[in-house]
Design a protein around this motif. Structure first.
Motif, short mmCIF file in Angstrom:
data_model
loop_
_atom_site.label_atom_id
_atom_site.label_comp_id
_atom_site.label_asym_id
_atom_site.label_seq_id
_atom_site.Cartn_x
_atom_site.Cartn_y
_atom_site.Cartn_z
N SER A 47 0.83 -1.20 0.00
CA SER A 47 0.00 0.00 0.00
C SER A 47 0.87 1.25 0.00
N LYS A 48 0.25 2.37 -0.34
CA LYS A 48 0.99 3.63 -0.46
C LYS A 48 1.53 4.10 0.89
N THR A 49 0.85 3.75 1.94
CA THR A 49 1.25 4.24 3.26
C THR A 49 2.17 3.27 4.00
N GLN A 50 2.36 2.06 3.46
CA GLN A 50 3.13 1.05 4.18
C GLN A 50 4.56 1.49 4.41
N PHE A 51 5.19 2.10 3.43
CA PHE A 51 6.58 2.52 3.58
C PHE A 51 6.72 3.50 4.74
N ALA A 52 5.81 4.46 4.82
CA ALA A 52 5.90 5.47 5.87
C ALA A 52 5.75 4.85 7.26
N VAL A 53 4.83 3.91 7.41
CA VAL A 53 4.61 3.27 8.71
C VAL A 53 5.82 2.43 9.11
N VAL A 54 6.36 1.65 8.17
CA VAL A 54 7.54 0.83 8.45
C VAL A 54 8.73 1.72 8.79
N LEU A 55 8.90 2.79 8.04
CA LEU A 55 9.99 3.73 8.29
C LEU A 55 9.86 4.36 9.69
N PHE A 56 8.63 4.67 10.08
CA PHE A 56 8.39 5.34 11.36
C PHE A 56 8.81 4.45 12.53
N VAL A 57 8.65 3.14 12.40
CA VAL A 57 9.10 2.23 13.44
C VAL A 57 10.61 2.39 13.65
N GLY A 58 11.35 2.42 12.55
CA GLY A 58 12.79 2.62 12.65
C GLY A 58 13.15 3.95 13.26
N MET A 59 12.39 4.98 12.94
CA MET A 59 12.67 6.31 13.49
C MET A 59 12.42 6.37 14.99
N ILE A 60 11.43 5.64 15.48
CA ILE A 60 11.16 5.62 16.92
C ILE A 60 12.36 5.03 17.66
N VAL A 61 12.87 3.91 17.17
CA VAL A 61 14.03 3.26 17.80
C VAL A 61 15.26 4.16 17.68
N LEU A 62 15.49 4.71 16.50
CA LEU A 62 16.65 5.57 16.28
C LEU A 62 16.59 6.82 17.15
N SER A 63 15.41 7.42 17.27
CA SER A 63 15.26 8.64 18.06
C SER A 63 15.57 8.40 19.53
N LEU A 64 15.12 7.26 20.06
CA LEU A 64 15.42 6.92 21.45
C LEU A 64 16.93 6.82 21.66
N PHE A 65 17.59 6.12 20.76
CA PHE A 65 19.03 5.93 20.83
C PHE A 65 19.77 7.26 20.72
N SER A 66 19.41 8.04 19.72
CA SER A 66 20.12 9.29 19.44
C SER A 66 19.88 10.35 20.50
N GLU A 67 18.64 10.46 20.98
CA GLU A 67 18.32 11.51 21.95
C GLU A 67 19.13 11.35 23.23
N VAL A 68 19.20 10.13 23.74
CA VAL A 68 19.92 9.91 25.00
C VAL A 68 21.42 10.06 24.82
N LEU A 69 21.96 9.45 23.77
CA LEU A 69 23.41 9.48 23.59
C LEU A 69 23.92 10.86 23.20
N ASN A 70 23.15 11.62 22.44
CA ASN A 70 23.58 12.97 22.09
C ASN A 70 23.61 13.89 23.31
N ARG A 71 22.76 13.61 24.27
CA ARG A 71 22.73 14.43 25.48
C ARG A 71 23.73 13.96 26.53
#
Length: 284
Positions: free
Chosen positions: A85-109
């Motif tokens: 579906s047209k929206t599948q890529f965005a949803v799958v990508l968003f899962v990766g961004m959630i994990v990446l954001s958690l990792f990056s936010e803590v380590l950058n600080r």
């Protein structure tokens, strides 16, 4: 209330065992909760929408991802799951961004945590080992909001949720343990080596492109896959998609091995922090 039974002398040696860590976290649990709340609320203090930004930010990003990747790039994830579906890529990508954001936010600080709280080191009796825990708590709060947005979007796009989504906290737990170990290391090193803060920003940016956030692992040429798989984010991102998007059970053996390795690193990071903290007051 801040506990004053330990750390009265900033130059005194501190315990480094996991038992001591557990006791410290339990003894200061109320302080951790209070300061995490202050951290979350303080981030949006003075803004018109206040705490609502923690919800609006992931909603805005999901809308942007959906538009850019489905309408402009015409991207499709393909592979396992079979949904094109047209929206599948965005949803799958968003899962990766959630994990990446958690990792990056803590380590950058992390490298600046002690530098930003000099008074806690020099003038106030304070368990400074909980500062990375507070940063993690704030990041987990924002990650939880993003997860809620993701699940709502998935339900809207597909009309259902996979029951395996209940395993997402267990999938994330090993990464949280790993991040805590790295955060204690970086918080300590950041006091003595001010370049650590700049370096970690570059590293987290590189990891973003070397993680399967914008692409599936199957899209990576075979000769480069070992490098991608060695990335500590890859396994967690893939397992998060398994339980949230594809409706599969997680790889329990892989999670167990990851948790064991992460626990060893977390202990090493905590031990390093405790052994070097007696020098913080002199440097600061």
């Amino acid at each position: 209330m801040i506990n004053t039974s330990t750390a009265i002398n900033p130059h005194a040696a501190q315990p480094t065992s996991l038992v001591a860590l557990g006791k410290s976290l339990w003894r200061n649990r109320q302080l951790i909760v209070q300061m995490t709340k202050r951290e979350v609320v303080g981030r949006y203090q003075g803004s018109a929408f206040g705490l609502a930004w923690s919800f609006l930010n992931p909603v805005f990003m999901l809308v942007v991802y959906t538009f850019v990747f489905s309408e402009i790039f015409k991207s499709r994830w393909g592979g396992e799951g079979g949904d094109d579906s047209k929206t599948q890529f965005a949803v799958v990508l968003f899962v990766g961004m959630i994990v990446l954001s958690l990792f990056s936010e803590v380590l950058n600080r992390a490298p600046g945590l002690i530098l930003a709280n000099v008074n806690y080191v020099k003038k106030v009796v304070f368990p400074i080992e909980i500062l990375p825990v507070i940063a993690m708590g704030a990041a987990l709060f924002h990650g939880l909001i993003s997860l809620g947005v993701l699940l709502a979007a998935f339900l809207l796009f597909n009309g259902y949720l996979h029951w395996t989504a209940v395993f997402f906290p267990l999938v994330l737990l090993p990464l949280v343990i790993l991040i805590m170990g790295l955060a204690w290391m970086l918080a300590s090193l950041g006091v003595f080596l001010r370049d650590v803060g700049q370096t970690i920003g570059i590293i987290t940016t590189v990891l973003m492109f070397l993680s399967p956030v914008f692409y599936p692992v199957t899209a990576v040429p075979e000769r480069f896959r070992p490098f991608i798989m060695s990335n500590p984010l890859t396994f967690i991102i893939e397992q998060a998609r398994e339980v949230l998007i594809w409706g599969h059970l997680p790889n329990w053996l892989g999670l167990g091995i990851y948790t064991l390795a992460a626990s060893v690193l977390a202990w090493a990071g905590y031990a390093l922090f405790q052994k070097t903290r007696k020098g913080f007051a002199d440097v600061l």
